[in-house]
Design a protein around this motif. Structure first.
Motif, PDB file in Angstrom:
ATOM      1  N   VAL A 345       0.857  -1.182   0.000  1.00  0.00           N
ATOM      2  CA  VAL A 345       0.000   0.000   0.000  1.00  0.00           C
ATOM      3  C   VAL A 345       0.894   1.233   0.000  1.00  0.00           C
ATOM      4  CG1 VAL A 345      -1.692   1.342   1.306  1.00  0.00           C
ATOM      5  CG2 VAL A 345      -1.828  -1.164   1.261  1.00  0.00           C
ATOM      6  N   ILE A 346       0.670   2.108  -0.943  1.00  0.00           N
ATOM      7  CA  ILE A 346       1.341   3.409  -0.917  1.00  0.00           C
ATOM      8  C   ILE A 346       0.277   4.448  -0.607  1.00  0.00           C
ATOM      9  CG2 ILE A 346       2.590   5.141  -2.229  1.00  0.00           C
ATOM     10  CD1 ILE A 346       4.048   2.982  -3.682  1.00  0.00           C
ATOM     11  N   ASP A 347       0.364   5.043   0.546  1.00  0.00           N
ATOM     12  CA  ASP A 347      -0.590   6.072   0.961  1.00  0.00           C
ATOM     13  C   ASP A 347       0.027   7.431   0.650  1.00  0.00           C
ATOM     14  OD1 ASP A 347      -2.074   7.997   2.358  1.00  0.00           O
ATOM     15  OD2 ASP A 347      -2.735   6.510   3.843  1.00  0.00           O
ATOM     16  N   ASN A 348      -0.460   8.054  -0.413  1.00  0.00           N
ATOM     17  CA  ASN A 348       0.084   9.341  -0.847  1.00  0.00           C
ATOM     18  C   ASN A 348      -0.660  10.519  -0.241  1.00  0.00           C
ATOM     19  OD1 ASN A 348       2.148   8.403  -2.579  1.00  0.00           O
ATOM     20  ND2 ASN A 348       0.617   7.894  -4.134  1.00  0.00           N
ATOM     21  N   THR A 349      -1.532  10.261   0.697  1.00  0.00           N
ATOM     22  CA  THR A 349      -2.429  11.306   1.172  1.00  0.00           C
ATOM     23  C   THR A 349      -2.235  11.681   2.634  1.00  0.00           C
ATOM     24  OG1 THR A 349      -4.070  10.508  -0.394  1.00  0.00           O
ATOM     25  CG2 THR A 349      -4.848  11.971   1.324  1.00  0.00           C
ATOM     26  N   ILE A 404       4.354  24.429   7.989  1.00  0.00           N
ATOM     27  CA  ILE A 404       3.087  23.724   8.176  1.00  0.00           C
ATOM     28  C   ILE A 404       2.670  23.182   6.814  1.00  0.00           C
ATOM     29  CG2 ILE A 404       1.801  25.920   8.033  1.00  0.00           C
ATOM     30  CD1 ILE A 404      -0.375  24.531   9.759  1.00  0.00           C
ATOM     31  N   ARG A 405       2.308  21.917   6.793  1.00  0.00           N
ATOM     32  CA  ARG A 405       1.886  21.261   5.566  1.00  0.00           C
ATOM     33  C   ARG A 405       0.441  20.792   5.754  1.00  0.00           C
ATOM     34  NH1 ARG A 405       2.784  17.409   1.260  1.00  0.00           N
ATOM     35  NH2 ARG A 405       0.664  17.549   0.410  1.00  0.00           N
ATOM     36  N   THR A 406      -0.414  21.246   4.867  1.00  0.00           N
ATOM     37  CA  THR A 406      -1.787  20.750   4.855  1.00  0.00           C
ATOM     38  C   THR A 406      -1.973  19.896   3.605  1.00  0.00           C
ATOM     39  OG1 THR A 406      -2.503  22.786   3.755  1.00  0.00           O
ATOM     40  CG2 THR A 406      -2.696  22.710   6.161  1.00  0.00           C
ATOM     41  N   ASN A 407      -3.182  19.485   3.390  1.00  0.00           N
ATOM     42  CA  ASN A 407      -3.416  18.601   2.255  1.00  0.00           C
ATOM     43  C   ASN A 407      -2.976  19.245   0.940  1.00  0.00           C
ATOM     44  OD1 ASN A 407      -4.405  16.252   1.035  1.00  0.00           O
ATOM     45  ND2 ASN A 407      -6.323  17.274   0.527  1.00  0.00           N
TER      46      ASN A 407
END
Lengths: 476, 250
Positions: A345-349, A404-407
């Motif tokens: 599984v690669i979760d890119n989110t 800060i990193r958001t979606n």
């Protein structure tokens, strides 16, 4: 950012939200492996842990994550057995600070280790101490590098003294893991942290190649050098610390500088060398994997792989670390447990942080976390049944830099510096267009800044020693 | 570097020059095909140079470990004994390797043991294992190693120290190609070894006329081997590790 999205009703001030993106995240995280069945976290079924931590490995610099220029068959093998979180950020992308965050679950303004060499605050529990209290045997081998915390007071140290593992390379650490897995006979479950040094050896490149003055010394290799990255040349405003850093390195001051002399082939040679150091440590990872598979612990060991920070390797014409562009700040975070977690599984989110290590281990170990953890257990998302997850992650660099990193966005600011950087990470993952001065995005900048301010206002900030390190981040 | 200037040699790196400034070649004759024992200091090159006049600046470069190799013909094969010791970490690796008497000193079978000691001398980790290459298949403790391709031309990193002493490679000839079993455990594919010709290297007693060989390959930073006119490997430099000959016994 709508701050009302924060589920303030949820305890622990955890900034989780019922994310509309969660379903989408699952859609981009295909479950290709076996069905999931979980063992209860009772005393009889506590898993062992093997935490493989590499030094200076960018998330993108793994073949499994799409980097065609690097050979990483063993990291790929782990990736194929794991849930791999590719939006995983170092809490502070340089060695000591990042490690302090791993082993305490706290961001570096709270650990006090804002720069290399600054001490961890007294009394803050670390993962080794905590697991021991919970009935685990905690072992350590390889690089430690957390000032003012004697590793042997928190872990049983295997093999070489963690202060000296640089002397003959990662094979010494790997051999100690082999010896441990062949010989461990106690009934207690174990947590083994393995600190492999490479690809950190790329740090010697500047000095060791200084006499070449930026000209490619090996014409035989030119055909196999990787291409320059898409963000190698991008004209945008950068914070003063980045500008000054580039002036320092690009100036012709002798051994450790002169990057202004570097020709394109030489930049490509630097990246080539970095990738070779990665392949070098990949072989050690393979040896450890083989030993684990042949041991009695193969089926009941949670394997977690991450890195303390990444490496510039020519992105933004930067090298080394201690800055907040993704090449330095974004790191791999893979977790596997045969038969219990989905594979490949690669979760890119999902946004993940180094501070998540501590609560994740505690969750699988069935141990309560200490108070004021900043991280969250990845167990629900790794198992594919999380309905909520954080909507932002933060990182720091030195005493002044923060992110800060958001979606969708990433904001980088430095104290007392009017130049901020805002990147649209969906449209511009290489971070080539600084949008911070776009009038239409002024509210996005302010909302991100406020969210970061509000979050940091909750910190129990550690006092800095009188002789704190320089204000700029150091990069060794 | 201006285009009209020659690319410097890697031994011109000043840390290497400082080490070589105290290197004196052995006076005795050397026969690489006979029985010999070489001891090398291993220097792990520092990330950063000490600057200015402070502590450590310009100081002597101290070795981090020792590699001792003993090679001897034995029944049509070569027996290679290895002892590698790190000074600060207390670890010691020993190996006994049966090698083919071929250009690459290809290992046929081996025993390897590892011991680590605490600063007080207490053994912390110790184990031994065996390996072999049988019909091109790498075997570990009697089982085929997982996921590895059949080997044709191959060697190991320690065998290369022996092999380069007998090479007849010329600058104009095609490079040797092979796979390398690093530490007798980790397969490193797509290796090449080529001659870079003769080069004089300044050492304590004057210039040493050396043949230079250069290795490239997977997981290997460019590695340079320097063999003197007597046929002995007196220096190797790759990645962050520098090996310099400190003792020779025939």
């Amino acid at each position: 950012m709508n701050t009302n999205d924060r589920p303030t009703a949820i305890s622990r001030r955890d900034f989780l939200k019922t994310s509309a993106g969660a379903a989408g995240a699952l859609a981009t995280a295909p479950l290709l492996g076996k069905s999931v069945s979980l063992l209860p976290s009772d005393k009889n079924h506590k898993p062992n842990f093997l935490f493989l931590n590499l030094d200076q490995l960018s998330c993108e610099a793994i073949h499994h994550h799409g980097c065609a220029a690097v050979k990483t068959p063993n990291l790929d093998c782990i990736g194929q057995r794991s849930v791999s979180f590719t939006q995983s950020y170092s809490a502070n992308p340089v060695c000591c600070p990042a490690r302090s965050a791993w082993f305490t679950g706290r961001y570096t303004p709270e650990t006090g280790v804002m720069n290399n060499g600054l001490p961890l605050v007294k009394g803050m529990p670390d993962l080794g101490q905590w697991l021991r209290r919970g009935g685990y045997q905690a072992f350590y081998t390889g690089k430690w590098h957390i000032p003012a915390r004697q590793v042997s007071n928190s872990f049983t140290v295997l093999g070489p003294d963690p202060r000296n593992t640089a002397s003959l390379g990662d094979i010494v650490t790997t051999r100690s893991v082999e010896g441990f897995l062949r010989n461990y006979r106690q009934n207690d479950p174990f947590f083994l942290s393995v600190g492999l040094l490479n690809p950190h050896d790329i740090c010697s490149f500047l000095l060791q190649n200084s006499m070449y003055r930026g000209a490619m010394p090996y014409p035989e290799l030119v055909e196999e050098l990787p291409p320059l990255p898409p963000n190698f040349r991008c004209d945008m405003k950068e914070p003063r610390e980045i500008v000054q850093r580039k002036e320092k390195y690009f100036g012709d001051h002798g051994d450790e500088s002169g990057m202004g002399l570097w020709k394109d082939d030489y930049w490509r040679y630097y990246a080539w060398a970095y990738y070779h150091y990665i392949t070098m440590v990949d072989g050690q990872v393979g040896l450890i994997l083989d030993t684990l598979e042949q041991s009695p612990f193969a089926e009941n060991t949670v394997l977690i792989l991450s890195a303390d920070h990444g490496e510039g390797h020519g992105r933004h014409q930067m090298i080394l670390k201690s800055f907040l562009y993704d090449e330095a700040a974004r790191v791999p975070f893979m977790i596997s447990w045969p038969g219990h977690l989905p594979e490949n599984v690669i979760d890119n989110t999902r946004l993940v942080s180094g501070v998540d290590l501590f609560p994740t281990v505690c969750d699988y170990a069935g141990i309560e976390t200490p108070p004021n953890m900043r991280g969250y257990s990845l167990r629900p998302v790794a198992e594919g049944n999380a309905s909520t997850w954080r909507d932002f992650v933060i990182s720091h660099t030195g005493l002044n830099g923060r992110m800060i990193r958001t979606n969708q966005y990433k904001l980088i600011t430095y104290k007392d510096d009017p130049v901020a950087q805002l990147f649209n990470m969906k449209n511009d993952p290489w971070e080539t267009k600084n949008l911070a001065e776009e009038t239409a995005l002024a509210s996005v900048v302010e909302e991100h800044r406020k969210t970061l301010d509000d979050y940091e206002a909750t910190f129990e900030v550690a006092p800095l020693p009188k002789k704190a390190a320089t204000s700029a981040a150091n990069d060794e | 570097m201006p285009d009209d200037q020659k690319t410097p040699a890697i031994w011109q790196y000043k840390v290497v020059q400082r080490v070589l400034s105290s290197y004196t070649p052995p006076a005795a004759q050397f026969d690489p095909a006979g029985a010999w024992e070489h001891t090398y200091n291993i220097y792990f090159l520092n990330i950063r140079a000490k600057k200015g006049k402070g502590k450590g600046a310009g100081a002597e470069v101290n070795p981090n470990g020792i590699l001792k190799l003993s090679s001897a013909p034995k029944g049509g094969e070569i027996e290679l004994l290895v002892e590698s010791t790190a000074f600060m970490t207390g670890d010691q690796t020993s190996a006994r390797i049966r090698c083919k008497n071929d250009a690459l000193r290809s290992p046929l079978s081996w025993e390897i043991s590892f011991t680590n000691q605490s600063p007080t001398g207490k053994e912390l980790v110790t184990f031994s294992k065996t390996g072999a290459v049988e019909n091109g298949v790498l075997m570990k403790d009697g089982k085929p190693a997982k996921g590895m391709k059949p080997l044709s031309a191959y060697t190991c990193d320690w065998s290369l120290f022996d092999a380069v002493q007998r090479l007849t490679l010329q600058k104009s000839t095609a490079p040797l190609t092979f796979d390398m079993i690093e530490y007798l455990d980790v397969l490193r594919e797509n290796q090449t070894l080529r001659s870079r010709g003769a080069t004089p290297i300044p050492c304590a007693g004057g210039n040493v006329d050396a043949q230079e060989y250069l290795q490239f390959g997977d997981a290997v930073l460019p590695t340079h081997y320097y063999v003197d006119a007597g046929g002995r490997l007196f220096m190797a430099l790759g990645s962050r590790r520098l090996f310099v000959l400190v003792d020779e016994k025939a």
